[in-house]
Design a protein around this motif. Structure first.
Motif, PDB file in Angstrom:
ATOM      1  N   SER A 142       0.819  -1.215   0.000  1.00  0.00           N
ATOM      2  CA  SER A 142       0.000   0.000   0.000  1.00  0.00           C
ATOM      3  C   SER A 142       0.849   1.260   0.000  1.00  0.00           C
ATOM      4  CB  SER A 142      -0.931   0.010   1.223  1.00  0.00           C
ATOM      5  OG  SER A 142      -0.231   0.375   2.413  1.00  0.00           O
ATOM      6  N   MET A 143       2.123   1.129   0.357  1.00  0.00           N
ATOM      7  CA  MET A 143       3.039   2.267   0.383  1.00  0.00           C
ATOM      8  C   MET A 143       3.796   2.427  -0.940  1.00  0.00           C
ATOM      9  SD  MET A 143       2.953   3.692   3.486  1.00  0.00           S
ATOM     10  CE  MET A 143       4.552   4.331   4.047  1.00  0.00           C
ATOM     11  N   GLN A 144       3.590   1.487  -1.864  1.00  0.00           N
ATOM     12  CA  GLN A 144       4.340   1.528  -3.125  1.00  0.00           C
ATOM     13  C   GLN A 144       3.600   2.343  -4.181  1.00  0.00           C
ATOM     14  OE1 GLN A 144       5.199  -2.292  -5.119  1.00  0.00           O
ATOM     15  NE2 GLN A 144       7.294  -1.543  -5.411  1.00  0.00           N
ATOM     16  N   LEU A 145       4.348   3.159  -4.899  1.00  0.00           N
ATOM     17  CA  LEU A 145       3.825   3.956  -5.994  1.00  0.00           C
ATOM     18  C   LEU A 145       3.832   3.135  -7.278  1.00  0.00           C
ATOM     19  CD1 LEU A 145       5.800   7.152  -5.004  1.00  0.00           C
ATOM     20  CD2 LEU A 145       3.309   6.966  -5.022  1.00  0.00           C
ATOM     21  N   PRO A 146       3.071   3.542  -8.285  1.00  0.00           N
ATOM     22  CA  PRO A 146       3.002   2.756  -9.531  1.00  0.00           C
ATOM     23  C   PRO A 146       4.350   2.499 -10.191  1.00  0.00           C
ATOM     24  CG  PRO A 146       1.227   4.363  -9.473  1.00  0.00           C
ATOM     25  CD  PRO A 146       2.113   4.665  -8.301  1.00  0.00           C
ATOM     26  N   ASP A 147       5.307   3.433 -10.031  1.00  0.00           N
ATOM     27  CA  ASP A 147       6.613   3.250 -10.677  1.00  0.00           C
ATOM     28  C   ASP A 147       7.565   2.369  -9.872  1.00  0.00           C
ATOM     29  OD1 ASP A 147       7.298   4.916  -8.588  1.00  0.00           O
ATOM     30  OD2 ASP A 147       8.160   6.507  -9.826  1.00  0.00           O
ATOM     31  N   GLY A 148       7.129   1.894  -8.705  1.00  0.00           N
ATOM     32  CA  GLY A 148       7.962   1.027  -7.878  1.00  0.00           C
ATOM     33  C   GLY A 148       8.603   1.718  -6.697  1.00  0.00           C
ATOM     34  N   LEU A 168      17.065   5.832   1.920  1.00  0.00           N
ATOM     35  CA  LEU A 168      17.880   5.071   0.989  1.00  0.00           C
ATOM     36  C   LEU A 168      17.639   3.576   1.136  1.00  0.00           C
ATOM     37  CD1 LEU A 168      20.249   4.509  -0.985  1.00  0.00           C
ATOM     38  CD2 LEU A 168      21.806   4.827   0.968  1.00  0.00           C
ATOM     39  N   TYR A 169      17.525   3.096   2.371  1.00  0.00           N
ATOM     40  CA  TYR A 169      17.540   1.661   2.634  1.00  0.00           C
ATOM     41  C   TYR A 169      16.164   1.005   2.687  1.00  0.00           C
ATOM     42  CZ  TYR A 169      22.344   2.717   3.980  1.00  0.00           C
ATOM     43  OH  TYR A 169      23.643   3.141   3.986  1.00  0.00           O
ATOM     44  N   TYR A 170      15.107   1.750   2.963  1.00  0.00           N
ATOM     45  CA  TYR A 170      13.795   1.138   3.153  1.00  0.00           C
ATOM     46  C   TYR A 170      13.314   0.334   1.947  1.00  0.00           C
ATOM     47  CZ  TYR A 170      13.003   3.921   7.446  1.00  0.00           C
ATOM     48  OH  TYR A 170      13.079   4.489   8.701  1.00  0.00           O
ATOM     49  N   PRO A 171      13.475   0.822   0.698  1.00  0.00           N
ATOM     50  CA  PRO A 171      12.985   0.014  -0.429  1.00  0.00           C
ATOM     51  C   PRO A 171      13.639  -1.363  -0.507  1.00  0.00           C
ATOM     52  CG  PRO A 171      13.337   2.276  -1.127  1.00  0.00           C
ATOM     53  CD  PRO A 171      13.917   2.163   0.250  1.00  0.00           C
ATOM     54  N   GLY A 172      14.944  -1.432  -0.307  1.00  0.00           N
ATOM     55  CA  GLY A 172      15.610  -2.729  -0.331  1.00  0.00           C
ATOM     56  C   GLY A 172      15.144  -3.634   0.788  1.00  0.00           C
ATOM     57  N   ASP A 189       1.953 -11.624  -6.051  1.00  0.00           N
ATOM     58  CA  ASP A 189       1.866 -10.185  -5.763  1.00  0.00           C
ATOM     59  C   ASP A 189       3.105  -9.709  -5.008  1.00  0.00           C
ATOM     60  OD1 ASP A 189      -0.601 -10.088  -6.959  1.00  0.00           O
ATOM     61  OD2 ASP A 189      -1.735 -10.126  -5.075  1.00  0.00           O
ATOM     62  N   TRP A 190       3.573 -10.523  -4.078  1.00  0.00           N
ATOM     63  CA  TRP A 190       4.738 -10.109  -3.281  1.00  0.00           C
ATOM     64  C   TRP A 190       5.989 -10.038  -4.165  1.00  0.00           C
ATOM     65  CZ3 TRP A 190       1.092  -8.934  -0.577  1.00  0.00           C
ATOM     66  CH2 TRP A 190       0.304  -9.769   0.214  1.00  0.00           C
ATOM     67  N   LEU A 191       6.165 -11.025  -5.013  1.00  0.00           N
ATOM     68  CA  LEU A 191       7.340 -11.022  -5.885  1.00  0.00           C
ATOM     69  C   LEU A 191       7.285  -9.863  -6.867  1.00  0.00           C
ATOM     70  CD1 LEU A 191       9.954 -12.475  -6.639  1.00  0.00           C
ATOM     71  CD2 LEU A 191       8.641 -13.804  -8.303  1.00  0.00           C
ATOM     72  N   THR A 197      10.241  -2.796  -7.184  1.00  0.00           N
ATOM     73  CA  THR A 197      11.147  -2.002  -6.349  1.00  0.00           C
ATOM     74  C   THR A 197      12.543  -1.962  -6.961  1.00  0.00           C
ATOM     75  OG1 THR A 197       9.943  -2.685  -4.362  1.00  0.00           O
ATOM     76  CG2 THR A 197      12.135  -1.750  -4.044  1.00  0.00           C
ATOM     77  N   LEU A 198      13.086  -3.134  -7.279  1.00  0.00           N
ATOM     78  CA  LEU A 198      14.439  -3.175  -7.830  1.00  0.00           C
ATOM     79  C   LEU A 198      14.484  -2.597  -9.236  1.00  0.00           C
ATOM     80  CD1 LEU A 198      15.933  -6.550  -6.582  1.00  0.00           C
ATOM     81  CD2 LEU A 198      16.267  -4.254  -5.690  1.00  0.00           C
ATOM     82  N   ARG A 199      13.404  -2.761  -9.995  1.00  0.00           N
ATOM     83  CA  ARG A 199      13.355  -2.143 -11.322  1.00  0.00           C
ATOM     84  C   ARG A 199      13.426  -0.622 -11.190  1.00  0.00           C
ATOM     85  NH1 ARG A 199      13.778  -3.271 -16.841  1.00  0.00           N
ATOM     86  NH2 ARG A 199      12.897  -5.325 -16.433  1.00  0.00           N
ATOM     87  N   TYR A 200      12.680  -0.070 -10.221  1.00  0.00           N
ATOM     88  CA  TYR A 200      12.722   1.381 -10.014  1.00  0.00           C
ATOM     89  C   TYR A 200      14.117   1.844  -9.601  1.00  0.00           C
ATOM     90  CZ  TYR A 200      12.219   5.897  -7.803  1.00  0.00           C
ATOM     91  OH  TYR A 200      12.398   7.209  -7.454  1.00  0.00           O
ATOM     92  N   LEU A 201      14.712   1.153  -8.648  1.00  0.00           N
ATOM     93  CA  LEU A 201      16.052   1.540  -8.204  1.00  0.00           C
ATOM     94  C   LEU A 201      17.045   1.436  -9.357  1.00  0.00           C
ATOM     95  CD1 LEU A 201      16.203  -0.208  -4.695  1.00  0.00           C
ATOM     96  CD2 LEU A 201      15.858   2.226  -5.169  1.00  0.00           C
ATOM     97  N   SER A 202      16.934   0.390 -10.137  1.00  0.00           N
ATOM     98  CA  SER A 202      17.852   0.189 -11.256  1.00  0.00           C
ATOM     99  C   SER A 202      17.719   1.304 -12.285  1.00  0.00           C
ATOM    100  CB  SER A 202      17.579  -1.165 -11.929  1.00  0.00           C
ATOM    101  OG  SER A 202      17.753  -2.225 -11.028  1.00  0.00           O
ATOM    102  N   GLU A 203      16.496   1.615 -12.652  1.00  0.00           N
ATOM    103  CA  GLU A 203      16.282   2.633 -13.694  1.00  0.00           C
ATOM    104  C   GLU A 203      16.617   4.034 -13.196  1.00  0.00           C
ATOM    105  OE1 GLU A 203      15.889   1.986 -16.694  1.00  0.00           O
ATOM    106  OE2 GLU A 203      15.338  -0.140 -16.596  1.00  0.00           O
TER     107      GLU A 203
END
Length: 368
Positions: A142-148, A168-172, A189-191, A197-203
């Motif tokens: 529920s805390m995640q935005l559409p872009d990850g 910095l660390y919470y998404p990971g 859904d969890w995966l 999340t990692l796609r957003y951080l990567s991009e």
């Protein structure tokens, strides 16, 4: 290495109280008064390390410590989230933590809280309820935005989700928790939340020559790797390579033995331990890149050497790690506050070092 891990684990076990909490922070300098504080994120991180140590050693006395600590977290910080059906969060309340902030649910605390629950589930599944793990995952989703990306905090008194501060660390940490829950229940859904999340951080870091030392993102990448397709692997490996190279570029060399091999010029111990956790979590991804893997292996070996030298070997605090290896010069503008905390010991300083030692043992065995 085994001795160092044993010492660190024994120290953490000695800090466990009968009520399920830990002695969160002490100072080995008796002239320094320590203000009472508690942090549930670091409480959960300590359980993560102790559970990994239990899997390695099977020492039976560790299980009741983890169970009591999970019960404490459950009773004192885990609660529903208004407006988010089925969601649970790990809440920071000043009456427990000692802080003056309003009641807050931090994304990272719920992420590591979920990691702790999944770890206990792996040891003794009857001690963890499925609805608790699902509830924490629902809150993070529920805390995640559409872009990850994520909101970092939920503060009811301020209207809920807050975006004025980004961790910095919470998404990971969230991605790791979601992936570990997927390991248990295979809920796609969890995966997908973790992958986004990692796609957003990567991009978001794609074109940066120097990226933050996001060790939790590396740990989550390693955990998620078996479930990724070739496209995601390519993107996430590129991101991991960026983080690894940035970390290695910051390693401290020179003649000063108090800092050599570490990753903080002021001799703080935890920046080294956390970077080692990240580097070791993803080193296997780079075994097909001999030059990088060689540099990573050398950097890790020197970082471990720094931690081994920093660990207290005898006396009342045997196995612990102080915040830093030495005081800084009194002429430094921050000398008074830094030096007051140089001899501070906190559970997360020891937890991260223990995690690094455990991972390094696995690395050594895999390279034989």
């Amino acid at each position: 290495m085994k001795t160092a891990a044993d010492l660190a684990a024994n120290f953490l076990l000695s800090m466990a109280l009968g009520n399920g909490s830990f002695v969160y922070r002490i100072n080995i300098d008796p002239t320094i008064t320590v203000r009472p504080r508690y942090n549930w994120l670091r409480h959960a991180g300590t359980l993560y390390a102790l559970a990994a140590y239990y899997e390695l050693t099977k020492r039976p006395e560790i299980v009741p410590v983890i169970e009591k600590a999970v019960d404490r977290m459950r009773s004192r910080s885990m609660a529903l989230v208004d407006g988010v059906p089925g969601a649970l969060a790990i809440w920071s309340d000043g009456r427990v933590t000692g802080a003056k902030d309003p009641r807050t649910a931090k994304l990272g605390a719920s992420g590591l809280g979920l990691v702790a629950l999944t770890a206990l589930h792996g040891i003794q599944s009857s001690s963890v309820r499925t609805d608790e793990m699902d509830g924490l995952a629902r809150f993070m989703m529920s805390m995640q935005l559409p872009d990850g990306a994520f909101y970092s905090k939920f503060i009811p008194s301020k209207g809920g989700r807050q975006d004025e501060w980004v961790s910095l660390y919470y998404p990971g940490e969230a991605a790791l928790g979601l992936t570990k829950l997927y390991d248990i229940d295979s809920n796609a859904d969890w995966l997908e939340g973790a992958r986004k999340t990692l796609r957003y951080l990567s991009e978001s870091r794609r074109d940066q020559s120097q990226v933050p030392a996001d060790h939790w993102a590396l740990i989550a990448t390693g955990q998620m790797w078996p479930y990724l397709d070739d496209n995601d692997r390519s993107v996430f490996k590129r991101h991991a390579r960026q983080v690894v190279k940035s970390m290695l570029s910051e390693q401290i060399w020179g003649d000063n033995p108090a800092v050599r091999g570490g990753f903080a010029p002021d001799g703080r111990t935890t920046p080294t331990a956390t970077r080692l956790e990240g580097l070791l979590a993803t080193e296997s991804l780079f075994r097909d890149e001999p030059d990088l893997h060689r540099k990573l292996s050398i950097g890790v070996s020197w970082g471990i050497r720094f931690l081994l030298n920093a660990q207290i070997k005898t006396g009342q605090y045997k196995g612990a790690f102080t915040r830093a290896t030495a005081r800084i010069a009194s002429s430094h503008p921050n000398a008074q506050s830094f030096n007051r905390r140089t001899t501070e010991v906190r559970i997360d300083y020891v937890q991260h070092a223990l995690s690094a030692f455990i991972q390094y043992q696995g690395f050594q065995e895999s390279m034989r």
